[in-house]
Design an enzyme around this catalytic site. Structure first.
Site, mmCIF file in Angstrom:
data_model
loop_
_atom_site.group_PDB
_atom_site.id
_atom_site.type_symbol
_atom_site.label_atom_id
_atom_site.label_comp_id
_atom_site.label_asym_id
_atom_site.label_seq_id
_atom_site.Cartn_x
_atom_site.Cartn_y
_atom_site.Cartn_z
ATOM 1 N N ARG A 1 -5.176 -51.625 18.347
ATOM 2 C CA ARG A 1 -5.218 -51.125 16.973
ATOM 3 C C ARG A 1 -5.340 -49.602 16.945
ATOM 4 O O ARG A 1 -4.743 -48.937 16.088
ATOM 5 C CB ARG A 1 -6.365 -51.779 16.202
ATOM 6 C CG ARG A 1 -6.267 -51.505 14.707
ATOM 7 C CD ARG A 1 -7.275 -52.282 13.908
ATOM 8 N NE ARG A 1 -8.633 -51.910 14.243
ATOM 9 C CZ ARG A 1 -9.722 -52.558 13.825
ATOM 10 N NH1 ARG A 1 -9.603 -53.618 13.057
ATOM 11 N NH2 ARG A 1 -10.927 -52.156 14.158
ATOM 12 N N LYS B 1 -6.765 -47.367 11.026
ATOM 13 C CA LYS B 1 -8.184 -46.989 10.898
ATOM 14 C C LYS B 1 -8.303 -45.483 11.066
ATOM 15 O O LYS B 1 -8.538 -44.986 12.177
ATOM 16 C CB LYS B 1 -9.000 -47.757 11.944
ATOM 17 C CG LYS B 1 -10.473 -47.855 11.631
ATOM 18 C CD LYS B 1 -11.108 -48.973 12.422
ATOM 19 C CE LYS B 1 -12.607 -48.978 12.297
ATOM 20 N NZ LYS B 1 -13.099 -49.223 10.942
ATOM 21 N N GLU C 1 -9.546 -55.693 0.116
ATOM 22 C CA GLU C 1 -10.673 -55.786 1.043
ATOM 23 C C GLU C 1 -11.820 -54.910 0.568
ATOM 24 O O GLU C 1 -11.684 -54.145 -0.390
ATOM 25 C CB GLU C 1 -10.240 -55.399 2.457
ATOM 26 C CG GLU C 1 -9.788 -53.965 2.615
ATOM 27 C CD GLU C 1 -9.530 -53.590 4.086
ATOM 28 O OE1 GLU C 1 -10.222 -54.114 4.972
ATOM 29 O OE2 GLU C 1 -8.638 -52.757 4.321
#
Ligand code: PLP
Ligand code: COI
Length: 336
Positions: free
Chosen positions: A79, A182, A218
């Site tokens: 990720r 992220k 989210e």
């Protein structure tokens, strides 16, 4: 060093060391441990002005057998590279990522909370563009740092439910924006909505899709999961939410244990249908949501974690602490 292991929160504290790698002239240098938590940067560093910064979060646990293990580090490595690729930062090989994680956890092994305290060593890999520049372009030089900090629960009350505010006033991430990676900017953007959530008496902000404000996305710190009356685990499918490694792991555990899973868009009207709601992520593990506040209406899900989320929580933490078999090979042992 005196640490009250049982009462750790989620706060920075100085530890023994962090590890750093410098990137210059098209390649990464060797990793070096530093006993200092400060970093010297040019005042014109790209990351300070233009936010060329990406990070990860994972945890190491002291298991029942006394060994220290890290949860799903290769998934975080993958990720991180999707974040660095998007921000035109150099890739970090899985080998280098794992080497860094192993080395820094090993050097700070005395800071991994003991078995039975419920704590973990939070591992925070971060990569920042450090070249001095005033024009907007990708940096030539980078620092990859992995720091660690012993932590307890992210929200004060452990697995007691917290309240969430469903935000209409702000958006977190655009459909073709950066919500799926992220990066530092996403979290700067969540500060005002979280302040608003707190002003409304809630601990967390829950975001809607930016294009229509019809679907649940989210939380600012974690993915959303709802449990239907028939015990199905439902979690949003959207291009603008972070693919949570915890959520993917819970999905695997649910399916393995006969819990039906649906990953699909969730209309906000479905909030009235769920019997349990949870927030899932590395820092929050599974935090039950007691109430969601939205436009003068309260959706309530109880004062205790519900049975389905509790079952998943026990399975997940059982693997973390080596109390249950690691069927999927998620735990990586750190050599002492
Ligand atoms: N969503 C957001 C916005 C997050 O910050 C996090 C935390 O990392 C998550 C979801 C959960 O992801 P993971 O389970 O990989 O920690
Ligand atoms: C994590 O869960 O690792 C995160 O990065 C979330 C952050 C808000 C602490």
């Amino acid at each position: 060093m005196e640490i009250d292991w049982k009462n750790l929160g989620f706060e920075f504290m100085p530890v023994k060391s962090n590890i750093r790698y410098h990137y210059a002239n098209g390649k990464w240098g060797a990793g070096k441990l530093y006993n200092d938590d400060s970093l010297t940067l040019s005042v014109a560093s790209n990351c300070l002005h233009y936010g060329q910064a990406a990070f990860e979060g994972l945890k190491a646990f002291t298991c029942k057998d006394g060994k220290v293990r890290v949860f799903r580090a290769p998934a975080n490595s993958k990720r991180l590279n999707s974040s660095t690729g998007h921000l035109l930062m150099p890739a970090i090989t899985e080998e280098m990522f794992l080497e860094a994680v192993n080395a820094v956890v090993k050097d700070n092994i005395d800071y991994v909370p003991p078995y039975g305290t419920g704590g973990a060593l939070y591992i925070r890999p971060v990569i920042v563009g450090t070249s001095p520049q005033i024009g907007i372009s990708a940096s030539e030089e980078y620092e990859f740092i992995v720091l660690v900090v012993p932590v307890g629960p992210y929200y004060k009350n452990g697995i007691k439910p917290v309240d969430a505010y469903l935000v209409e006033e702000f958006d977190r991430a655009a459909p073709a924006g950066t919500g799926h990676i992220k990066i530092a900017g996403n979290y700067a953007a969540s500060l005002s909505p979280t302040k608003l959530a707190k002003a409304k008496g809630c601990s967390v902000a829950l975001f809607l899709d930016a294009a229509t404000h019809e679907h649940i996305e989210e939380f600012g710190t974690s993915n959303f999961a709802g449990i239907t009356r028939d015990g199905t685990y439902v979690t949003p499918l959207s291009p603008s939410i972070l693919p949570s490694i915890t959520n993917m792991s819970l999905i695997k555990l649910a399916e393995r244990n006969g819990i039906k899973v649906e990953r699909r868009p969730i209309h906000k009207s479905e909030l009235a249908e769920f019997v349990e709601v949870g927030a899932c992520g590395t820092a929050v593990v599974i935090t039950p949501i007691g109430r969601i506040v939205h436009q003068g209406r309260d959706y309530c899900y109880g004062n205790e974690i519900g049975p389905v989320l509790k079952q998943l929580y026990d399975m997940m933490t059982g693997i973390h602490y080596g109390e249950k078999p690691d069927e999927f090979g998620w735990m990586m042992e750190v050599e002492r």
